[in-house]
Design an enzyme around this catalytic site. Structure first.
Site, mmCIF file in Angstrom:
data_model
loop_
_atom_site.group_PDB
_atom_site.id
_atom_site.type_symbol
_atom_site.label_atom_id
_atom_site.label_comp_id
_atom_site.label_asym_id
_atom_site.label_seq_id
_atom_site.Cartn_x
_atom_site.Cartn_y
_atom_site.Cartn_z
ATOM 1 N N ASN A 122 0.859 -1.180 0.000
ATOM 2 C CA ASN A 122 0.000 0.000 0.000
ATOM 3 C C ASN A 122 0.901 1.238 0.000
ATOM 4 O O ASN A 122 1.700 1.432 0.923
ATOM 5 C CB ASN A 122 -0.898 -0.026 1.236
ATOM 6 C CG ASN A 122 -1.919 1.092 1.236
ATOM 7 O OD1 ASN A 122 -1.618 2.237 0.888
ATOM 8 N ND2 ASN A 122 -3.137 0.780 1.650
ATOM 9 N N ARG A 163 4.636 18.596 0.308
ATOM 10 C CA ARG A 163 5.377 19.688 -0.306
ATOM 11 C C ARG A 163 4.721 20.213 -1.584
ATOM 12 O O ARG A 163 5.196 21.181 -2.170
ATOM 13 C CB ARG A 163 6.809 19.240 -0.611
ATOM 14 C CG ARG A 163 7.670 19.033 0.616
ATOM 15 C CD ARG A 163 7.986 20.344 1.326
ATOM 16 N NE ARG A 163 8.861 21.188 0.531
ATOM 17 C CZ ARG A 163 10.195 21.174 0.623
ATOM 18 N NH1 ARG A 163 10.794 20.358 1.490
ATOM 19 N NH2 ARG A 163 10.914 21.967 -0.126
ATOM 20 N N HIS A 178 -5.600 3.437 -1.664
ATOM 21 C CA HIS A 178 -6.901 3.708 -1.051
ATOM 22 C C HIS A 178 -7.195 5.197 -1.204
ATOM 23 O O HIS A 178 -6.909 5.994 -0.314
ATOM 24 C CB HIS A 178 -6.877 3.309 0.424
ATOM 25 C CG HIS A 178 -8.207 3.367 1.094
ATOM 26 N ND1 HIS A 178 -8.556 2.549 2.138
ATOM 27 C CD2 HIS A 178 -9.295 4.148 0.879
ATOM 28 C CE1 HIS A 178 -9.793 2.823 2.533
ATOM 29 N NE2 HIS A 178 -10.248 3.806 1.792
ATOM 30 N N HIS A 215 -3.979 11.684 0.439
ATOM 31 C CA HIS A 215 -2.760 10.952 0.071
ATOM 32 C C HIS A 215 -2.869 10.532 -1.391
ATOM 33 O O HIS A 215 -2.510 11.317 -2.264
ATOM 34 C CB HIS A 215 -2.465 9.783 1.016
ATOM 35 C CG HIS A 215 -3.662 9.081 1.583
ATOM 36 N ND1 HIS A 215 -4.581 8.421 0.805
ATOM 37 C CD2 HIS A 215 -4.076 8.928 2.871
ATOM 38 C CE1 HIS A 215 -5.503 7.873 1.575
ATOM 39 N NE2 HIS A 215 -5.233 8.178 2.836
ATOM 40 N N GLU A 251 -8.682 0.109 -2.914
ATOM 41 C CA GLU A 251 -9.575 0.012 -1.761
ATOM 42 C C GLU A 251 -10.421 1.275 -1.659
ATOM 43 O O GLU A 251 -9.993 2.354 -2.063
ATOM 44 C CB GLU A 251 -8.766 -0.112 -0.472
ATOM 45 C CG GLU A 251 -7.860 -1.302 -0.388
ATOM 46 C CD GLU A 251 -7.058 -1.316 0.907
ATOM 47 O OE1 GLU A 251 -6.520 -2.398 1.231
ATOM 48 O OE2 GLU A 251 -6.972 -0.276 1.583
ATOM 49 N N THR A 270 -8.216 6.028 9.230
ATOM 50 C CA THR A 270 -7.803 4.762 8.639
ATOM 51 C C THR A 270 -8.940 3.766 8.842
ATOM 52 O O THR A 270 -9.868 4.028 9.609
ATOM 53 C CB THR A 270 -6.500 4.243 9.280
ATOM 54 O OG1 THR A 270 -6.054 3.073 8.575
ATOM 55 C CG2 THR A 270 -6.706 3.909 10.749
ATOM 56 N N HIS A 321 -3.933 -4.859 7.879
ATOM 57 C CA HIS A 321 -4.018 -3.824 8.906
ATOM 58 C C HIS A 321 -3.128 -4.192 10.089
ATOM 59 O O HIS A 321 -3.386 -5.163 10.798
ATOM 60 C CB HIS A 321 -5.441 -3.569 9.394
ATOM 61 C CG HIS A 321 -5.606 -2.136 9.870
ATOM 62 N ND1 HIS A 321 -6.101 -1.139 9.061
ATOM 63 C CD2 HIS A 321 -5.295 -1.550 11.041
ATOM 64 C CE1 HIS A 321 -6.115 0.000 9.717
ATOM 65 N NE2 HIS A 321 -5.622 -0.216 10.922
ATOM 66 N N ASP A 322 -2.072 -3.417 10.255
ATOM 67 C CA ASP A 322 -1.108 -3.550 11.347
ATOM 68 C C ASP A 322 -0.301 -4.843 11.300
ATOM 69 O O ASP A 322 0.312 -5.229 12.309
ATOM 70 C CB ASP A 322 -1.790 -3.406 12.707
ATOM 71 C CG ASP A 322 -2.143 -1.952 13.024
ATOM 72 O OD1 ASP A 322 -1.923 -1.088 12.152
ATOM 73 O OD2 ASP A 322 -2.628 -1.686 14.130
ATOM 74 N N GLY A 360 1.160 -1.360 4.230
ATOM 75 C CA GLY A 360 1.681 -0.069 3.806
ATOM 76 C C GLY A 360 2.439 0.661 4.890
ATOM 77 O O GLY A 360 3.643 0.885 4.792
ATOM 78 N N HIS A 361 1.731 1.040 5.954
ATOM 79 C CA HIS A 361 2.343 1.877 6.993
ATOM 80 C C HIS A 361 3.596 1.227 7.579
ATOM 81 O O HIS A 361 4.649 1.872 7.698
ATOM 82 C CB HIS A 361 1.315 2.145 8.092
ATOM 83 C CG HIS A 361 1.791 3.089 9.149
ATOM 84 N ND1 HIS A 361 1.809 4.458 8.961
ATOM 85 C CD2 HIS A 361 2.275 2.875 10.401
ATOM 86 C CE1 HIS A 361 2.282 5.042 10.056
ATOM 87 N NE2 HIS A 361 2.574 4.101 10.933
#
Length: 238
Positions: A8, A19, A44, A51, A71, A101, A191-192, A214-215
């Protein structure tokens, strides 16, 4: 049996947008991830485009060589986008427009007709449909009846409880995954998930088709670099 790693790239777009220019280049990062071993790219796009932008999705469709997974909550604007772009997979999530999220899976039973209609529209374009659900056998069975090809298990509860008791943390996900297999559904998760808990989850559910991360990947890449990070995540899924 292998489990695909889809990256992700929302957080990369967040950094770019800070920026107002094109650094980092989201498209190039996606292509580089594929070159370095990612087997799919997930995005997503949210209503405020904080984002990933809707225009990013259209550009990514032109360059992704593996699999593009989009997503989102199936608003009319979202549906217009995915029906025009035709990604390989659409993952339907029940997020409110202002959600930070994803924080829960669908109540498929309570939204059955709505989701059934959305799945039908996506299938007309040949798009694989995944429903984002909690580890609840009833919701998994309802997803099959509503026309899902796959379910994506919302794994934050697993991640939250993993350190205290990995086996108990994974147990409800194993149960839901068994139901998905019985129903003939493909199985995704996300997720996580991270380098600490991913291997145990994959070992517990070896027929897992795909994870979307992703994160954690971006956080790890700050220290390890993206090439080494992707190598380690692929090792967890080997």
């Amino acid at each position: 049996m292998s489990t695909r790693l889809s990256i992700n790239i929302n957080k990369v777009a967040t950094l770019r947008n800070a920026r107002g220019e094109n650094r980092p280049d989201v498209l190039k990062f996606a292509e580089d991830c594929e070159t370095l071993g990612a087997q799919g790219i997930t995005v997503h796009p949210r209503p405020d485009e904080r984002h990933i932008r809707y225009s990013d999705v259209e550009q990514l469709r032109k360059v992704i060589r593996t699999e593009l997974n989009v997503e989102g909550y199936p608003s009319e604007r979202f549906m217009e986008l995915v029906l025009r772009v035709v990604p390989d997979q659409v993952t339907l999530v029940p997020d409110a427009p202002d959600a930070l999220t994803s924080s829960a899976g669908w109540n498929v039973v309570g939204n059955f007709l709505f989701l059934q209609d959305i799945a039908s529209r996506l299938h007309e374009k040949g798009i694989r449909v995944s429903f984002f659900v909690d580890a609840d056998p009833e919701q998994v069975r309802a997803a099959k009846r509503a026309g899902a090809d796959r379910v994506e298990l919302y794994t934050k509860p697993y991640a939250d409880n993993y350190k205290a008791d990995p086996h108990n943390a994974a147990a409800p996900f194993r149960d839901a995954a068994e139901v998905a297999r019985e129903e003939g559904l493909g199985l995704n998760a996300g997720h996580d998930l991270n380098l600490s808990n991913l291997k145990f989850f994959r070992t517990t559910i070896p027929w897992l088709d795909e994870v979307s991360i992703g994160h954690a990947v971006i956080c790890d890449a700050l220290y390890l670099g993206i090439a080494e990070t992707l190598r380690r995540y692929r090792d967890c899924l080997a």
